[in-house]
Design an enzyme around this catalytic site. Sequence first.
Site, mmCIF file in Angstrom:
data_model
loop_
_atom_site.group_PDB
_atom_site.id
_atom_site.type_symbol
_atom_site.label_atom_id
_atom_site.label_comp_id
_atom_site.label_asym_id
_atom_site.label_seq_id
_atom_site.Cartn_x
_atom_site.Cartn_y
_atom_site.Cartn_z
ATOM 1 N N TYR A 34 0.828 -1.224 0.000
ATOM 2 C CA TYR A 34 0.000 0.000 0.000
ATOM 3 C C TYR A 34 0.863 1.276 0.000
ATOM 4 O O TYR A 34 0.342 2.367 -0.252
ATOM 5 C CB TYR A 34 -0.912 0.093 1.239
ATOM 6 N N HIS A 42 0.136 -11.691 3.026
ATOM 7 C CA HIS A 42 -0.951 -11.004 2.306
ATOM 8 C C HIS A 42 -1.758 -11.976 1.425
ATOM 9 O O HIS A 42 -2.977 -11.881 1.325
ATOM 10 C CB HIS A 42 -0.340 -9.885 1.450
ATOM 11 N N LYS A 48 1.469 -6.294 6.203
ATOM 12 C CA LYS A 48 1.455 -7.554 5.436
ATOM 13 C C LYS A 48 2.672 -7.707 4.539
ATOM 14 O O LYS A 48 3.149 -6.730 3.950
ATOM 15 C CB LYS A 48 0.186 -7.618 4.559
HETATM 16 N N1 LIG Z 1 -5.997 -8.175 2.848
HETATM 17 C C1 LIG Z 1 -6.344 -7.695 1.680
HETATM 18 O O1 LIG Z 1 -6.031 -8.268 0.621
HETATM 19 C C2 LIG Z 1 -7.148 -6.434 1.614
HETATM 20 C C3 LIG Z 1 -7.840 -6.117 0.428
HETATM 21 C C4 LIG Z 1 -8.601 -4.945 0.388
HETATM 22 C C5 LIG Z 1 -8.657 -4.115 1.523
HETATM 23 N N2 LIG Z 1 -7.947 -4.427 2.652
HETATM 24 C C6 LIG Z 1 -7.965 -3.529 3.848
HETATM 25 O O2 LIG Z 1 -9.316 -3.184 4.151
HETATM 26 C C7 LIG Z 1 -9.476 -1.770 4.126
HETATM 27 C C8 LIG Z 1 -10.877 -1.395 3.720
HETATM 28 O O3 LIG Z 1 -11.203 -1.927 2.480
HETATM 29 P P1 LIG Z 1 -11.609 -1.019 1.247
HETATM 30 O O4 LIG Z 1 -10.795 0.219 1.318
HETATM 31 O O5 LIG Z 1 -11.542 -1.866 0.057
HETATM 32 O O6 LIG Z 1 -13.160 -0.774 1.448
HETATM 33 P P2 LIG Z 1 -14.222 -0.126 2.416
HETATM 34 O O7 LIG Z 1 -13.641 0.308 3.707
HETATM 35 O O8 LIG Z 1 -15.345 -1.079 2.410
HETATM 36 O O9 LIG Z 1 -14.683 1.142 1.589
HETATM 37 C C9 LIG Z 1 -13.915 2.290 1.500
HETATM 38 C C10 LIG Z 1 -14.727 3.336 0.751
HETATM 39 O O10 LIG Z 1 -15.886 3.680 1.505
HETATM 40 C C11 LIG Z 1 -15.972 5.088 1.689
HETATM 41 N N3 LIG Z 1 -16.518 5.272 3.049
HETATM 42 C C12 LIG Z 1 -15.911 5.019 4.223
HETATM 43 N N4 LIG Z 1 -16.731 5.267 5.258
HETATM 44 C C13 LIG Z 1 -17.903 5.694 4.726
HETATM 45 C C14 LIG Z 1 -19.133 6.093 5.295
HETATM 46 N N5 LIG Z 1 -19.320 6.102 6.613
HETATM 47 N N6 LIG Z 1 -20.132 6.474 4.445
HETATM 48 C C15 LIG Z 1 -19.966 6.445 3.105
HETATM 49 N N7 LIG Z 1 -18.806 6.072 2.504
HETATM 50 C C16 LIG Z 1 -17.778 5.692 3.314
HETATM 51 C C17 LIG Z 1 -14.546 5.594 1.546
HETATM 52 O O11 LIG Z 1 -14.500 6.897 1.027
HETATM 53 P P3 LIG Z 1 -13.686 8.111 1.746
HETATM 54 O O12 LIG Z 1 -12.296 7.663 2.015
HETATM 55 O O13 LIG Z 1 -13.771 9.189 0.734
HETATM 56 O O14 LIG Z 1 -14.472 8.387 2.989
HETATM 57 C C18 LIG Z 1 -13.964 4.615 0.525
HETATM 58 O O15 LIG Z 1 -14.284 5.048 -0.785
HETATM 59 C C19 LIG Z 1 -8.366 -1.299 3.179
HETATM 60 O O16 LIG Z 1 -8.085 0.080 3.307
HETATM 61 C C20 LIG Z 1 -7.236 -2.207 3.608
HETATM 62 O O17 LIG Z 1 -6.635 -1.726 4.796
HETATM 63 C C21 LIG Z 1 -7.219 -5.587 2.716
#
Ligand SMILES: NC(=O)c1ccc[n+]([C@@H]2O[C@H](COP(=O)([O-])OP(=O)(O)OC[C@H]3O[C@@H](n4cnc5c(N)ncnc54)[C@H](OP(=O)(O)O)[C@@H]3O)[C@@H](O)[C@H]2O)c1
Length: 328
Positions: A64, A126, A93
């Site tokens: 990241y 990861h 990770k």
């Molecule tokens: N292990 C893996 O392979 C893996 C894969 C994917 C993700 N991850 C981890 O999981 C984390 C979260 O996953 P993600 O980033 O894919 O998805 P997520 O948290 O489900 O969604 C993030 C999105 O939602 C918006 N958001 C956040 N809170 C909100 C709310 N209260 N109301 C409306 N919109 C909202 C954010 O926009 P704004 O930022 O503009 O608020 C962003 O566009 C990642 O950052 C990472 O740390 C791990």
Amino acid sequence: MSAAFASVPKYKLNNGRDIPAIALGTFLGFDEHGMTKSQNKQLRNVILEAIDIGYRHFDTASVYETEGEIGEAVRMKIKEGVVQREDIFLTTKLWNTQHKREQVMKALQETLQKMELNYVDLYLMHWPIALNDDYTHSDVDYMETWRGMEDVQRLGLAKSIGVSNFNKEQLQRVLQEGSIKPVVIQIEIHPQIIQKELVDYAQSQDIVVMGFSPFGSLVMRYGMQFPGPKLDNPVLMEIANKYKKTTPQVVLRWLVDRNIIPIPKTTKHKRLEENINIFDFELTSEEIAMINRFDSKTRYTFPSFWQTHPHYPFESIENPIADPFVKN
Ligand SMILES: NC(=O)c1ccc[n+]([C@@H]2O[C@H](COP(=O)([O-])OP(=O)(O)OC[C@H]3O[C@@H](n4cnc5c(N)ncnc54)[C@H](OP(=O)(O)O)[C@@H]3O)[C@@H](O)[C@H]2O)c1
């Protein structure tokens, strides 16, 4: 201590250590140039705010490129006297190109240099997939990588170790063949992929589950709207109105009520507050079941370009997308 922090519970890991029940995600997504990078210390400032709001658990990964700014923010807050290092839980990770046993320690040392810290709380593999530097497939077995993960825990560079994006059979193999039991499995979980079988299995083995991309189809992904429940979905709205919460809070609470650590990502102050303000209500089992009914086994982290890899963890599809990393 902020009110939010006072109300964030912790789980006990199978090695006796504590883990906070919500983590802030720090993957910044993609833009027209590829992976979005933090500009002008934007992410560092988000982490500073998040610590003030009450977040104590941050989820990152070497891929990241956010480890440095997270470390910087944590060090600043320690210097200010707001927290001590042991109050913060850092999850990061190992990337797929560093899967040989001897590479694991080097990779974590590089992470710690970027963070300017002495240890991470949780180091996850990861993916079970090993790649060469040019992103061609490598035949390094994830059990060899796991030995490297065990090495870094023994050396104290990581207090705990675990896996991410492993399927049930792969997790079972780590349990059977490893010397140290993983404390965590991190997988994609949201209303469209509830992962019942894998969550039940992991929890039956005393492994804590972290759920990434918790908002699923509620929010835009890769700049697009995908089919599935949205922020104004009537089922979610009904539950949200009952508890005077928002639909994102209901979805996060649905994870908490399944004893899963949600990892919501946001860089916005209001949403940082909104997303952590979920520990003062509880869904009924019927409400949990109502949300479970959205399950369509839909993944948004679906690297089908790796599906010919022998350790690809997910179901294969007919027309995999091209690997964006491999140059022709
Ligand atoms: N292990 C893996 O392979 C893996 C894969 C994917 C993700 N991850 C981890 O999981 C984390 C979260 O996953 P993600 O980033 O894919 O998805 P997520 O948290 O489900 O969604 C993030 C999105 O939602 C918006 N958001 C956040 N809170 C909100 C709310 N209260 N109301 C409306 N919109 C909202 C954010 O926009 P704004 O930022 O503009 O608020 C962003 O566009 C990642 O950052 C990472 O740390 C791990």
